[in-house]
Design a protein around this motif. Structure first.
Motif, PDB file in Angstrom:
ATOM      1  N   THR A 166       0.773  -1.133   0.069  1.00 42.69           N
ATOM      2  CA  THR A 166       0.074   0.103   0.002  1.00 42.69           C
ATOM      3  C   THR A 166       0.918   1.280   0.181  1.00 42.69           C
ATOM      4  O   THR A 166       0.544   2.337  -0.821  1.00 42.69           O
ATOM      5  N   PHE A 167       2.137   1.134   0.880  1.00 38.12           N
ATOM      6  CA  PHE A 167       2.811   2.449   0.914  1.00 38.12           C
ATOM      7  C   PHE A 167       4.096   2.282  -0.055  1.00 38.12           C
ATOM      8  O   PHE A 167       4.795   3.302  -0.016  1.00 38.12           O
ATOM      9  N   THR A 168       4.215   1.293  -0.976  1.00 31.62           N
ATOM     10  CA  THR A 168       5.413   1.336  -1.731  1.00 31.62           C
ATOM     11  C   THR A 168       5.059   1.016  -3.097  1.00 31.62           C
ATOM     12  O   THR A 168       5.637  -0.264  -3.828  1.00 31.62           O
ATOM     13  N   SER A 169       4.318   1.857  -3.990  1.00 27.42           N
ATOM     14  CA  SER A 169       3.904   1.950  -5.145  1.00 27.42           C
ATOM     15  C   SER A 169       5.291   1.882  -6.285  1.00 27.42           C
ATOM     16  O   SER A 169       6.304   2.390  -5.591  1.00 27.42           O
ATOM     17  N   PRO A 170       5.354   1.575  -7.107  1.00 30.99           N
ATOM     18  CA  PRO A 170       6.311   1.935  -8.257  1.00 30.99           C
ATOM     19  C   PRO A 170       6.940   3.345  -8.013  1.00 30.99           C
ATOM     20  O   PRO A 170       8.069   3.628  -8.047  1.00 30.99           O
ATOM     21  N   LEU A 171       6.087   4.315  -8.135  1.00 27.57           N
ATOM     22  CA  LEU A 171       5.999   5.776  -7.865  1.00 27.57           C
ATOM     23  C   LEU A 171       6.973   6.105  -6.843  1.00 27.57           C
ATOM     24  O   LEU A 171       8.021   6.899  -6.757  1.00 27.57           O
TER      25      LEU A 171
END
Length: 428
Positions: free
Chosen positions: A356-361
């Motif tokens: 949830t807190f570690t998207s590719p962006l």
């Protein structure tokens, strides 16, 4: 949480691959210099040399792929470049350092032979273990690791109870930070992403394909290895502190370790220490060369020829680099560590956190910020201190070689707030 025989075998195998030359030499001298603040430096050392490596094993348990998966959210190209840098550093610095330490402490004092002969025989044996890939976990976990652990614990226990000398004060201004940075030199965070993959591939070779069961086994084995490392590091730092009035203040790492073993175990101490050094260094070299060969094999379509070729090249590089003095290799390693270590720490932490807190962006933004703010520390370690000093004085923690830390945290928080607001706007 139940720990069975398989857990302890895998845990001790992990411990042995972590515990090498730096792990043996660095803690006593750190404690020796820390004196009365030995506990504070232990906290810092444990963060970079135990907690972060343990989180690296947890990240491997979540991913259960190759090291390429650690940075895949940034980009495939970045991931490949990062992995290649890590493996190149590993087989050209910490792996040869194990041979150099073995020669200086375990071979030369007794036999007076050349470094060429020592490193040639040493890496021939490493290659033999690496070729017998399927048996590595058992050989390390059942046989070599327990011997290492018992000998180190013996030196620590006897050292603690055999001296009552007063511990002198230190001039360390920031002992926790000092311990943290000294923990870099163990290469344990980098070791986690390298040898964690060795454990995963070893389990797959054994036919263990259940994701959840492997996840539990890997995490438990990481805990076993982490507890072992913490016990040893704490004991060795404390032992070094207790003997800090009994040796010359300018004593070298290897000389201090030899001196403590002589005082704790007597004349036979050098024999025990030689066995310890040889085993500890050897198991680490096996882990590094195996991890590198595993990676290259995966990149080239599971080619066994590539595995063998990489193992041979890794051992040849070990022989060549192993001719250099231990302290020279440690000094050469500093710039490489200042560049790659912050990135490794950030990748480990991002891979442990919930998706949830570690998207590719988020991955891309945090890693880019870490790379940019690591550059001043990297340049400073190359001898350009005067050039980068004004920049480091402005940056928070810049004077402690941690200029990247706060920017990485800020970017992580800001990017997550941005994505949360963007998601909320879409819903409205």
């Amino acid at each position: 949480m139940r720990f069975n025989k398989e857990t302890f075998v895998a845990g001790f195998a992990l411990f042995s691959m972590f515990f090498g030359a730096g792990n043996l030499m660095l803690p006593p001298l750190l404690g020796f210099k820390a004196g009365d603040v030995w506990f504070q430096v232990t906290i810092g050392f444990a963060v970079s040399a135990v907690i972060i490596p343990l989180l690296g094993i947890v990240a491997h348990a979540r991913l259960q792929g190759t090291m390429l998966d650690f940075a895949k959210k940034v980009s495939p190209t970045f991931s490949l470049i990062y992995c290649l840098l890590v493996y190149i550093i590993s087989i050209t610095l910490p792996s040869p350092r194990t041979a150099s330490v073995t020669h200086e402490m375990a071979i030369q004092p007794f036999f007076g032979t050349s470094a060429w002969l020592t490193s040639s025989i040493y890496f021939a044996l490493v290659l033999l273990f690496v070729i017998n890939r399927s048996r590595i976990l058992g050989l390390l976990g059942k046989f070599l690791s327990p011997i290492i652990f018992i000998v180190v614990i013996s030196i620590i226990c006897i050292g603690i109870f055999s001296t009552q000398a007063p511990i002198s004060p230190t001039d360390f201004q920031t002992p926790v930070i000092h311990g943290l940075l000294e923990g870099y030199q163990t290469f344990d965070a980098i070791g986690a992403v390298v040898v964690g993959g060795v454990i995963i591939i070893s389990l797959k070779i054994k036919g263990k394909d259940n994701f959840q069961e492997n996840r539990k086994l890997i995490i438990k084995s990481g805990i076993v290895a982490g507890i072992g490392l913490l016990m040893i590091y704490t004991g060795m730092i404390y032992t070094g502190a207790m003997y800090n009035t009994q040796f010359d203040s300018g004593i070298a790492r290897t000389e201090l370790l030899s001196g403590i073993s002589l005082k704790t175990l007597g004349n036979i101490g050098n024999v025990f220490l030689s066995v310890l050094v040889g085993l500890a260094c050897f198991t680490t070299a096996v882990g590094i060369v195996t991890g590198t060969a595993d990676f290259m094999k995966g990149v080239f379509g599971n080619s066994q020829k590539v595995y063998l070729f990489t193992a041979i090249i890794g051992c040849i590089l070990g022989v060549l680099m192993g001719q250099f003095d231990v302290h020279y290799i440690i000094d050469v390693a500093v710039p490489a560590l200042m560049l790659i270590y912050p990135i490794t720490i950030v990748l480990i932490l991002l891979n442990v956190l919930p998706d949830t807190f570690t998207s590719p962006l988020v991955f891309r933004a945090v890693v880019i910020a870490t790379v940019i703010f690591s550059i001043p520390d990297f340049l400073g370690s190359l001898g350009m201190q005067e050039t980068v000093a004004p920049v480091l004085e402005v940056l928070p923690f810049g004077n402690y070689s941690l200029a990247w830390l706060l920017p990485a945290i800020i970017v992580f928080i800001v990017m997550n707030i941005y994505l949360l607001m963007k998601s909320g706007a879409k819903q409205n």
